[in-house]
Scaffold this motif. Structure first.
Motif, PDB file in Angstrom:
ATOM      1  N   MET A   1      42.265  63.517  38.288  1.00  0.00           N
ATOM      2  CA  MET A   1      41.799  62.127  38.384  1.00  0.00           C
ATOM      3  C   MET A   1      41.065  61.921  39.706  1.00  0.00           C
ATOM      4  SD  MET A   1      44.108  58.667  38.453  1.00  0.00           S
ATOM      5  CE  MET A   1      43.390  57.075  38.771  1.00  0.00           C
ATOM      6  N   THR A   2      39.815  61.506  39.623  1.00  0.00           N
ATOM      7  CA  THR A   2      39.070  61.205  40.842  1.00  0.00           C
ATOM      8  C   THR A   2      38.430  59.831  40.727  1.00  0.00           C
ATOM      9  OG1 THR A   2      37.254  61.889  42.271  1.00  0.00           O
ATOM     10  CG2 THR A   2      37.032  62.402  39.932  1.00  0.00           C
ATOM     11  N   LEU A   3      38.485  59.098  41.831  1.00  0.00           N
ATOM     12  CA  LEU A   3      37.951  57.736  41.828  1.00  0.00           C
ATOM     13  C   LEU A   3      36.669  57.635  42.628  1.00  0.00           C
ATOM     14  CD1 LEU A   3      41.336  55.861  42.416  1.00  0.00           C
ATOM     15  CD2 LEU A   3      40.102  56.078  40.255  1.00  0.00           C
ATOM     16  N   SER A   4      36.251  58.738  43.242  1.00  0.00           N
ATOM     17  CA  SER A   4      35.100  58.690  44.143  1.00  0.00           C
ATOM     18  C   SER A   4      33.787  58.410  43.414  1.00  0.00           C
ATOM     19  CB  SER A   4      34.993  60.011  44.917  1.00  0.00           C
ATOM     20  OG  SER A   4      34.847  61.094  44.007  1.00  0.00           O
ATOM     21  N   GLY A   5      33.744  58.638  42.107  1.00  0.00           N
ATOM     22  CA  GLY A   5      32.504  58.426  41.379  1.00  0.00           C
ATOM     23  C   GLY A   5      32.267  56.998  40.939  1.00  0.00           C
ATOM     24  N   PHE A   6      33.219  56.119  41.235  1.00  0.00           N
ATOM     25  CA  PHE A   6      33.071  54.713  40.825  1.00  0.00           C
ATOM     26  C   PHE A   6      32.530  53.868  41.969  1.00  0.00           C
ATOM     27  CE2 PHE A   6      36.335  56.492  38.073  1.00  0.00           C
ATOM     28  CZ  PHE A   6      35.915  56.062  36.826  1.00  0.00           C
ATOM     29  N   ASP A   7      31.793  52.829  41.598  1.00  0.00           N
ATOM     30  CA  ASP A   7      31.251  51.929  42.624  1.00  0.00           C
ATOM     31  C   ASP A   7      32.370  51.161  43.318  1.00  0.00           C
ATOM     32  OD1 ASP A   7      28.709  52.721  41.891  1.00  0.00           O
ATOM     33  OD2 ASP A   7      28.465  51.081  40.458  1.00  0.00           O
ATOM     34  N   TRP A   8      33.378  50.774  42.550  1.00  0.00           N
ATOM     35  CA  TRP A   8      34.517  50.066  43.136  1.00  0.00           C
ATOM     36  C   TRP A   8      35.747  50.264  42.249  1.00  0.00           C
ATOM     37  CZ3 TRP A   8      36.220  45.162  40.846  1.00  0.00           C
ATOM     38  CH2 TRP A   8      35.446  44.752  39.756  1.00  0.00           C
ATOM     39  N   VAL A   9      36.899  50.140  42.891  1.00  0.00           N
ATOM     40  CA  VAL A   9      38.176  50.352  42.210  1.00  0.00           C
ATOM     41  C   VAL A   9      39.046  49.125  42.452  1.00  0.00           C
ATOM     42  CG1 VAL A   9      40.238  51.801  42.050  1.00  0.00           C
ATOM     43  CG2 VAL A   9      38.005  52.845  42.568  1.00  0.00           C
ATOM     44  N   VAL A  10      39.629  48.613  41.375  1.00  0.00           N
ATOM     45  CA  VAL A  10      40.467  47.421  41.495  1.00  0.00           C
ATOM     46  C   VAL A  10      41.891  47.755  41.049  1.00  0.00           C
ATOM     47  CG1 VAL A  10      39.694  46.616  39.219  1.00  0.00           C
ATOM     48  CG2 VAL A  10      40.770  45.010  40.793  1.00  0.00           C
ATOM     49  N   ALA A  11      42.872  47.298  41.806  1.00  0.00           N
ATOM     50  CA  ALA A  11      44.285  47.484  41.491  1.00  0.00           C
ATOM     51  C   ALA A  11      44.842  46.172  40.949  1.00  0.00           C
ATOM     52  CB  ALA A  11      45.062  47.906  42.736  1.00  0.00           C
ATOM     53  N   LEU A  12      45.433  46.228  39.756  1.00  0.00           N
ATOM     54  CA  LEU A  12      45.965  45.021  39.123  1.00  0.00           C
ATOM     55  C   LEU A  12      47.443  45.194  38.802  1.00  0.00           C
ATOM     56  CD1 LEU A  12      43.113  44.154  36.580  1.00  0.00           C
ATOM     57  CD2 LEU A  12      43.441  43.274  38.901  1.00  0.00           C
ATOM     58  N   PRO A  13      48.205  44.109  38.892  1.00  0.00           N
ATOM     59  CA  PRO A  13      49.619  44.185  38.526  1.00  0.00           C
ATOM     60  C   PRO A  13      49.786  44.119  37.011  1.00  0.00           C
ATOM     61  CG  PRO A  13      49.078  41.967  39.233  1.00  0.00           C
ATOM     62  CD  PRO A  13      47.823  42.783  39.381  1.00  0.00           C
ATOM     63  N   LYS A  14      50.758  44.840  36.510  1.00  0.00           N
ATOM     64  CA  LYS A  14      51.025  44.822  35.070  1.00  0.00           C
ATOM     65  C   LYS A  14      51.508  43.444  34.628  1.00  0.00           C
ATOM     66  CE  LYS A  14      52.527  49.654  34.881  1.00  0.00           C
ATOM     67  NZ  LYS A  14      53.664  50.551  34.567  1.00  0.00           N
ATOM     68  N   GLY A  15      51.436  43.210  33.319  1.00  0.00           N
ATOM     69  CA  GLY A  15      52.012  41.993  32.763  1.00  0.00           C
ATOM     70  C   GLY A  15      51.040  40.840  32.671  1.00  0.00           C
ATOM     71  N   ARG A  16      51.598  39.630  32.677  1.00  0.00           N
ATOM     72  CA  ARG A  16      50.801  38.434  32.443  1.00  0.00           C
ATOM     73  C   ARG A  16      49.722  38.236  33.498  1.00  0.00           C
ATOM     74  NH1 ARG A  16      53.168  32.279  31.649  1.00  0.00           N
ATOM     75  NH2 ARG A  16      51.139  31.244  31.481  1.00  0.00           N
ATOM     76  N   MET A  17      50.040  38.566  34.752  1.00  0.00           N
ATOM     77  CA  MET A  17      49.051  38.382  35.811  1.00  0.00           C
ATOM     78  C   MET A  17      47.835  39.280  35.593  1.00  0.00           C
ATOM     79  SD  MET A  17      49.606  38.337  39.944  1.00  0.00           S
ATOM     80  CE  MET A  17      50.638  36.855  39.900  1.00  0.00           C
ATOM     81  N   MET A  18      48.060  40.442  34.983  1.00  0.00           N
ATOM     82  CA  MET A  18      46.927  41.336  34.697  1.00  0.00           C
ATOM     83  C   MET A  18      46.000  40.710  33.659  1.00  0.00           C
ATOM     84  SD  MET A  18      47.022  45.357  33.700  1.00  0.00           S
ATOM     85  CE  MET A  18      45.503  46.312  33.577  1.00  0.00           C
ATOM     86  N   ALA A  19      46.586  40.116  32.621  1.00  0.00           N
ATOM     87  CA  ALA A  19      45.762  39.458  31.600  1.00  0.00           C
ATOM     88  C   ALA A  19      44.974  38.304  32.215  1.00  0.00           C
ATOM     89  CB  ALA A  19      46.657  38.955  30.471  1.00  0.00           C
ATOM     90  N   ASP A  20      45.600  37.524  33.089  1.00  0.00           N
ATOM     91  CA  ASP A  20      44.903  36.423  33.766  1.00  0.00           C
ATOM     92  C   ASP A  20      43.779  36.954  34.652  1.00  0.00           C
ATOM     93  OD1 ASP A  20      46.478  34.502  32.570  1.00  0.00           O
ATOM     94  OD2 ASP A  20      47.919  34.417  34.226  1.00  0.00           O
ATOM     95  N   ALA A  21      44.025  38.092  35.307  1.00  0.00           N
ATOM     96  CA  ALA A  21      43.005  38.685  36.177  1.00  0.00           C
ATOM     97  C   ALA A  21      41.797  39.142  35.355  1.00  0.00           C
ATOM     98  CB  ALA A  21      43.600  39.860  36.950  1.00  0.00           C
ATOM     99  N   TYR A  22      42.064  39.756  34.200  1.00  0.00           N
ATOM    100  CA  TYR A  22      40.954  40.167  33.334  1.00  0.00           C
ATOM    101  C   TYR A  22      40.081  38.959  32.974  1.00  0.00           C
ATOM    102  CZ  TYR A  22      41.579  45.122  32.217  1.00  0.00           C
ATOM    103  OH  TYR A  22      41.592  46.490  32.275  1.00  0.00           O
TER     104      TYR A  22
END
Length: 210
Positions: A1-22
């Motif tokens: 797994m490498t993340l260096s090829g992405f323009d940006w990386v976002v960390a989201l919490p699981k559960g309801r807050m993740m759905a709200d963030a989406y």
């Protein structure tokens, strides 16, 4: 797994807050890649990767630069104590951190149980109070009911759990909602990507005037 090829990386919490963030990222014009499966821990899209984490781990991943940005509750950030940039209150996940006791208890607090020991210690110091702080992982109300502690500090949303346990909310210590957090180094190195993202999220969360 490498993340260096992405323009940006976002960390989201699981559960309801993740759905709200989406929802809020999509409203801002930054739709995030859908999960490929329930067991997937990260999701790749065009230029962006989403890390799906426990809520308490989001500040660590952002602070250490694995993710460029993240979404975390203010309560989680107060406990984590990380040096993160918090440019946007995303407006969902509202709750409060409160001191909770048994009805009629007015004596000195000598022991406090909480999932937020760092925050609780800081609050005690700010009041000039001295008390033991016991870290618990769940059902903190039981600490008061069984005599383990004189009080607990915990998250309150509607208050129904407290009332069902026969306890009372004595004082609101802090108010919380979901915040966009940004790694300070990433903000400099990926300014062309992250500054527009921040501005669009501000626009998407701005309440209409009038």
């Amino acid at each position: 797994m490498t993340l260096s090829g992405f323009d940006w990386v976002v960390a989201l919490p699981k559960g309801r807050m993740m759905a709200d963030a989406y929802r809020i990222f999509e409203r801002a014009g930054y739709p995030l890649p859908a999960a490929a499966g329930e067991r997937e821990l990260w999701h790749a899209g065009e230029g962006v990767a989403v890390l799906e984490l426990r809520g308490g781990d989001v500040p660590t991943y952002v602070d250490l630069g694995i993710a460029d940005v993240g979404v975390a509750g203010r309560d989680v950030l107060l406990e984590a104590g990380r040096e993160l940039y918090e440019p946007v209150d995303l407006g969902f996940g509202a709750c409060r951190l409160s001191l909770i006791r048994r009805p009629g208890d007015e004596g000195p607090v000598r022991r406090v149980a909480s999932k937020y020991p760092r925050f609780t210690q800081a609050w005690l110091r700010s009041r000039g109070l001295v008390a033991d702080v016991v870290k618990l992982s769940g059902n903190v109300e039981l600490a008061v009911l069984t005599g383990l502690a004189d009080a607990v500090v915990d998250v309150v949303q509607t208050g129904s759990t407290i009332r069902a346990a026969g306890l009372v909310e004595v004082e609101v210590l802090a108010r919380s909602s979901a915040r966009l957090v940004v790694n300070k180094s990433a903000l400099k190195l990926k300014r062309a990507v992250l500054r527009p993202l921040i501005e669009e999220l501000r626009r998407a969360t701005r309440k209409p005037e009038g």
